[in-house]
Design an enzyme around this catalytic site. Structure first.
Site, mmCIF file in Angstrom:
data_model
loop_
_atom_site.group_PDB
_atom_site.id
_atom_site.type_symbol
_atom_site.label_atom_id
_atom_site.label_comp_id
_atom_site.label_asym_id
_atom_site.label_seq_id
_atom_site.Cartn_x
_atom_site.Cartn_y
_atom_site.Cartn_z
ATOM 1 N N THR A 1 0.839 -1.210 0.000
ATOM 2 C CA THR A 1 0.000 0.000 0.000
ATOM 3 C C THR A 1 0.872 1.257 0.000
ATOM 4 O O THR A 1 0.622 2.192 -0.772
ATOM 5 C CB THR A 1 -0.925 -0.004 1.245
ATOM 6 O OG1 THR A 1 -1.722 -1.193 1.202
ATOM 7 C CG2 THR A 1 -1.819 1.217 1.283
ATOM 8 N N GLN B 1 0.579 -9.017 -6.621
ATOM 9 C CA GLN B 1 0.191 -10.425 -6.778
ATOM 10 C C GLN B 1 1.015 -11.150 -7.832
ATOM 11 O O GLN B 1 1.021 -12.378 -7.878
ATOM 12 C CB GLN B 1 -1.305 -10.528 -7.137
ATOM 13 C CG GLN B 1 -2.229 -10.050 -6.025
ATOM 14 C CD GLN B 1 -2.189 -10.938 -4.777
ATOM 15 O OE1 GLN B 1 -1.693 -12.070 -4.815
ATOM 16 N NE2 GLN B 1 -2.715 -10.439 -3.674
ATOM 17 N N GLY C 1 5.937 -7.841 0.609
ATOM 18 C CA GLY C 1 6.620 -9.014 1.156
ATOM 19 C C GLY C 1 5.710 -10.168 1.499
ATOM 20 O O GLY C 1 5.989 -11.322 1.158
ATOM 21 N N HIS C 2 4.558 -9.856 2.136
ATOM 22 C CA HIS C 2 3.777 -10.958 2.698
ATOM 23 C C HIS C 2 3.002 -11.760 1.668
ATOM 24 O O HIS C 2 2.349 -12.742 2.004
ATOM 25 C CB HIS C 2 2.871 -10.471 3.844
ATOM 26 C CG HIS C 2 1.693 -9.638 3.444
ATOM 27 N ND1 HIS C 2 0.401 -10.071 3.591
ATOM 28 C CD2 HIS C 2 1.602 -8.393 2.928
ATOM 29 C CE1 HIS C 2 -0.445 -9.124 3.192
ATOM 30 N NE2 HIS C 2 0.276 -8.099 2.788
ATOM 31 N N CYS D 1 -9.465 -7.451 2.326
ATOM 32 C CA CYS D 1 -9.717 -6.133 2.876
ATOM 33 C C CYS D 1 -11.205 -5.808 2.899
ATOM 34 O O CYS D 1 -11.643 -4.999 3.686
ATOM 35 C CB CYS D 1 -9.011 -5.070 2.041
ATOM 36 S SG CYS D 1 -7.315 -5.457 1.792
#
Ligand code: PLP
Length: 396
Positions: free
Chosen positions: A72, A178, A199-200, A324
């Protein structure tokens, strides 16, 4: 209960190799990379090593990588930098299917008086190139178009889109959160100006990301303060997570092709098994151009949330819409932009796999899903009779 985790577009498990790499920097090696002493200097070198690995994942140069706190932040930074560096340009181009990290920043710019074009997609969730070309003008500060969609996995023709932007001298950013680590990305071949990584989504920690900024691109920092990241992103570095991201990028890069064929094999088996065993099911999104780990499937006449709750009882984690927006029953903006009928939007589920998904996980879903769908259809207030009315309403 064993967890069967098929929600990897929401977040991924941290790879054990990444944890191992991070641990010393959460314990003994706690120095500040900006310090003059050797204790800190060692950390600085490890960060530069991570920068090289993240750069290699997309074939960039290390000094074109800025570490951030998440995808983000990278998206917001790209957009903010573009408008700040070209104050006369007042038009922003994006799509109707972006993640809120881009979408909501664009709404924010619209409130500040910018003209924002949200490009439509077709029924397959694909970019309509004709419409895109018609929208391009000299007033565009930035076009921000995602590499691959988080809900459907649809991959946009970024090389063609980017080519069109470059011909007209338009600054181009892509949210590759993605895509990075799942499909090959080569910024030497695809001349994007800026590109976002998180990263995640690739088996590193949460709360770390990167922004690629091509050498020569005018750039304004979003977070100002100290001189970290060569003045491009202030704030003491999230050392352990950055080092972990480097390791995760190296792993993803090394096993990209192997993992991609493993994932698409499992994904296709689950997808075709569900289509065969569950009536009135249909896949959302372009199956010819999709991430290898993702599919989005609609089961007409039932609520996606009800399916998720039933799957949850078996320890199966999937998602309806993006993580989200879950928690609200707002239908997915992505599926609505694609024109998926009302009943199918509400009954949509996203399955997203990872290198840790096994054949047994897929078998487990295939064994319980037909029963769940049958039961829910029997209970459903959205009987077939309701379909005509609801489809009509949605078309209004
Ligand atoms: N962009 C896309 C396409 C995403 O899927 C996500 C997260 O789901 C983000 C941006 C935001 O990334 P982060 O969670 O690192 O802020």
């Amino acid at each position: 209960m064993k967890i069967i985790y098929l929600d990897n577009n929401a977040t991924t498990r941290i790879a054990p190799e990444v944890v191992e790499e991070m641990l010393p920097y959460l314990t003994d090696r706690y120095g500040n990379p900006s310090s003059m002493h050797t204790f800190g200097g060692h950390i600085h070198r490890k960060i530069e090593d991570a920068r090289e690995k993240v750069a290699a994942l997309i074939n960039a140069e290390p000094d074109e990588i800025i570490f951030t706190s998440c995808g983000t932040e990278s998206d917001n930074t790209a957009l903010a930098s573009a408008v700040e560096s070209q104050p006369r340009k007042r038009h922003i181009v994006t799509t109707r299917v972006e993640h809120p990290a881009v979408m909501n920043f664009c709404h924010h710019l619209a409130r500040k008086g910018y003209r924002v074009t949200f490009l439509p997609v077709d029924r397959q969730g694909q970019m309509e190139m004709g419409t895109l070309l018609k929208m391009l003008d000299d007033d565009i500060a930035i076009a921000s178009i995602m590499y691959a969609n988080n809900e459907t996995g649809v991959i946009f023709p970024i090389e063609r889109i980017c080519g069109a932007m470059k011909e007209r001298g338009i600054l181009f950013h892509t949210d590759a959160v993605q895509a990075a680590g799942k499909i090959p990305i080569d910024v030497k071949k695809v001349p994007v100006d800026m590109l976002t990584i998180s990263g995640h989504k690739l088996h590193a920690a949460k709360g770390v990301g990167a922004l690629f900024v091509r050498k020569g691109t005018r750039f304004h920092p979003y977070i100002r303060g100290g001189h970290q990241e060569r003045g491009r992103r202030a704030g003491t570095e999230n050392v352990a997570s950055i080092i972990g991201l480097g390791r995760a990028a190296r792993l993803a890069h090394r096993y990209l092709y192997e993992e991609s064929s493993y994932l698409s094999g499992l994904r296709d088996r689950l997808e075709s098994g569900l289509l065969k065993s569950c009536p009135d099911a249909s896949v959302n999104g372009d199956r010819q151009s999709r991430l290898p780990n993702t599919f989005n499937i609609s089961f007409a006449f039932i609520e996606g949330e009800a399916i998720l709750l039933r799957l949850n009882e078996y320890g199966i984690c999937a998602s309806s819409g993006s993580a989200c927006t879950s928690g609200s029953l707002e239908p997915s903006h992505v599926l609505r932009a694609m024109g998926v009928p009302y009943t199918a939007v509400h009954g949509s589920i996203r399955f997203s796999l990872s290198r840790y998904t096994t054949e047994q996980d897929i078998d487990a879903v295939l064994s319980v899903m037909p029963g769940i769908i049958r039961e829910l259809r029997e209970l459903s207030p959205f009987g077939r009779d309701a379909l005509t009315c609801r489809t009509d309403c949605a078309n209004e």
